[in-house]
Scaffold this motif. Structure first.
Motif, PDB file in Angstrom:
ATOM      1  N   VAL A 253       0.860  -1.184   0.000  1.00 15.45           N
ATOM      2  CA  VAL A 253       0.000   0.000   0.000  1.00 15.45           C
ATOM      3  C   VAL A 253       0.895   1.232   0.000  1.00 15.45           C
ATOM      4  CG1 VAL A 253      -1.843   1.246   1.185  1.00 15.45           C
ATOM      5  CG2 VAL A 253      -1.797  -1.257   1.241  1.00 15.45           C
ATOM      6  N   VAL A 254       1.048   1.828  -1.155  1.00 18.21           N
ATOM      7  CA  VAL A 254       1.910   3.004  -1.299  1.00 18.21           C
ATOM      8  C   VAL A 254       1.282   4.205  -0.609  1.00 18.21           C
ATOM      9  CG1 VAL A 254       2.998   4.566  -2.956  1.00 18.21           C
ATOM     10  CG2 VAL A 254       2.874   2.106  -3.433  1.00 18.21           C
ATOM     11  N   ARG A 255      -0.025   4.343  -0.727  1.00 19.64           N
ATOM     12  CA  ARG A 255      -0.719   5.430  -0.032  1.00 19.64           C
ATOM     13  C   ARG A 255      -2.169   5.037   0.209  1.00 19.64           C
ATOM     14  NH1 ARG A 255      -3.376  10.588  -0.238  1.00 19.64           N
ATOM     15  NH2 ARG A 255      -3.892  10.551  -2.460  1.00 19.64           N
ATOM     16  N   LEU A 256      -2.681   5.507   1.356  1.00 15.43           N
ATOM     17  CA  LEU A 256      -4.098   5.375   1.668  1.00 15.43           C
ATOM     18  C   LEU A 256      -4.721   6.759   1.660  1.00 15.43           C
ATOM     19  CD1 LEU A 256      -6.684   3.959   2.716  1.00 15.43           C
ATOM     20  CD2 LEU A 256      -5.762   4.280   5.040  1.00 15.43           C
ATOM     21  N   ALA A 257      -5.682   6.978   0.776  1.00 19.34           N
ATOM     22  CA  ALA A 257      -6.441   8.231   0.744  1.00 19.34           C
ATOM     23  C   ALA A 257      -7.699   8.026   1.578  1.00 19.34           C
ATOM     24  CB  ALA A 257      -6.792   8.602  -0.691  1.00 19.34           C
ATOM     25  N   ALA A 258      -7.728   8.651   2.758  1.00 17.81           N
ATOM     26  CA  ALA A 258      -8.836   8.460   3.694  1.00 17.81           C
ATOM     27  C   ALA A 258      -9.835   9.602   3.571  1.00 17.81           C
ATOM     28  CB  ALA A 258      -8.311   8.380   5.120  1.00 17.81           C
TER      29      ALA A 258
END
Length: 335
Positions: A253-258
């Motif tokens: 997971v390179v980035r999580l956009a929450a």
């Protein structure tokens, strides 16, 4: 717009102590509502899956798993829920071919894929519609704190990775009402995951005489994401659960956009996600609830819907036979 849960809810912090006086009247009113005598009883049993805290703990997967057990035993369950985020107040039977998340909310669309589903702000009216369409048992997704409809059996769901956080009532913490009166109205506690943050809740539930069941959420077809570099995005109660599920499946997971719970995606959100995924060569992954909210969208949101992969999870109880025995009395199954 609904905000994401503040970080201090899940740990002991000064903000929680400062806001505690604001939680006292909320807790007082909520505890009184829990003690109210239910105003109506259906001719069929009502099983309720609730959550002692604000935000996602796994109620919907638990309700789906419960309905699957009921169907395996020859029952005809119908889901009943408020339909948070939808415009329709109901009572209305959800038709995925006709209704969108704008109409009935994302959770209702997920439930309708597994059993007939009724959305109703008035839970009593919704329960009566469930009777009319052939239910022999109602499974409520949420509504535990609502005293309008009698519940024959209720289970509270807790995510063991966070428990009940700092143990305070909103806005000082995540609890919808003080824990003790909530436990006093339930018959069971469902602990999801193998974390230890819910150990005090489990001890309190055991002391209160509740049956305790353990369950685990697991991704379906985890090999789909193994080794993939992922840009995850989610507008649910605890978006970080998506990242944890993907890592468990072997994804990076390179980035999580929450985003906030039940977030309605805008074109600007979609463009940002699509452009970042293209620029970094990442796979877009989200939840089934987010996919449901994007269904039928056009323009950038439609492109995001087409590009995104849903990580589907199922909930499995460690001891489904014991769970069947626990609610057998409410169903008059005589197991």
């Amino acid at each position: 717009m609904k905000r994401t849960a503040p970080a201090f809810w899940w740990r002991e912090a000064p903000a929680g102590r400062w806001l505690a006086p604001l939680g006292w009247p909320v807790g007082f009113v909520a505890a009184r509502r829990l003690g109210d005598r239910p105003r109506a009883r259906l001719s069929i049993p009502v099983l309720c899956i609730g959550n002692p805290t604000v935000g996602g703990a796994g109620k919907t997967p638990t309700a789906i798993a419960l309905a699957a057990l009921l169907k395996a035993d020859g029952r005809a369950p119908v889901f009943l829920l408020r339909g948070y985020g939808g415009l329709l107040k109901g009572p209305v039977r959800v038709d995925p071919a006709r209704h969108s998340a704008v109409d009935v909310g994302d959770e209702a669309l997920l439930l309708a894929a597994h059993a007939p589903t009724v959305v109703a702000a008035d839970r009593v009216a919704g329960g009566r519609l469930a009777e009319e369409i052939g239910a022999d048992v109602v499974v409520m997704d949420d509504g535990f704190q609502n005293p309008a409809l009698h519940k024959d059996w209720s289970a509270l769901v807790v995510d063991t990775s966070v428990g009940v956080g700092n143990g305070r009532v909103t806005p000082a913490g995540p609890l919808r009402a003080p824990l003790a009166p909530q436990l006093s109205r339930a018959q069971a506690l469902v602990l999801i995951g193998d974390g230890r943050r819910a150990d005090p809740v489990a001890a309190a539930a055991e002391a209160a005489g509740l049956a305790i069941f353990r369950a685990r959420l697991a991704p379906q077809d985890p090999e789909r994401f193994a080794g993939k570099r992922v840009l995850a995005f989610a507008g649910i109660g605890r978006p970080e659960k998506v990242a944890a599920t993907l890592r468990e499946a072997g994804a990076e997971v390179v980035r999580l956009a929450a985003y906030p719970d039940h977030h309605v995606y805008r074109d600007a959100d979609a463009r940002e996600l699509l452009e970042e995924a293209a620029r970094k060569d990442l796979v877009l992954v989200t939840t089934e609830k987010d996919i449901a909210r994007l269904a039928g969208a056009s323009g950038p949101c439609g492109e995001l819907r087409a590009a995104a992969h849903a990580v589907r999870v199922t909930l499995a109880f460690e001891d489904p036979a014991a769970l069947r025995l626990a609610y057998a009395g409410a169903l008059r199954l005589g197991l």
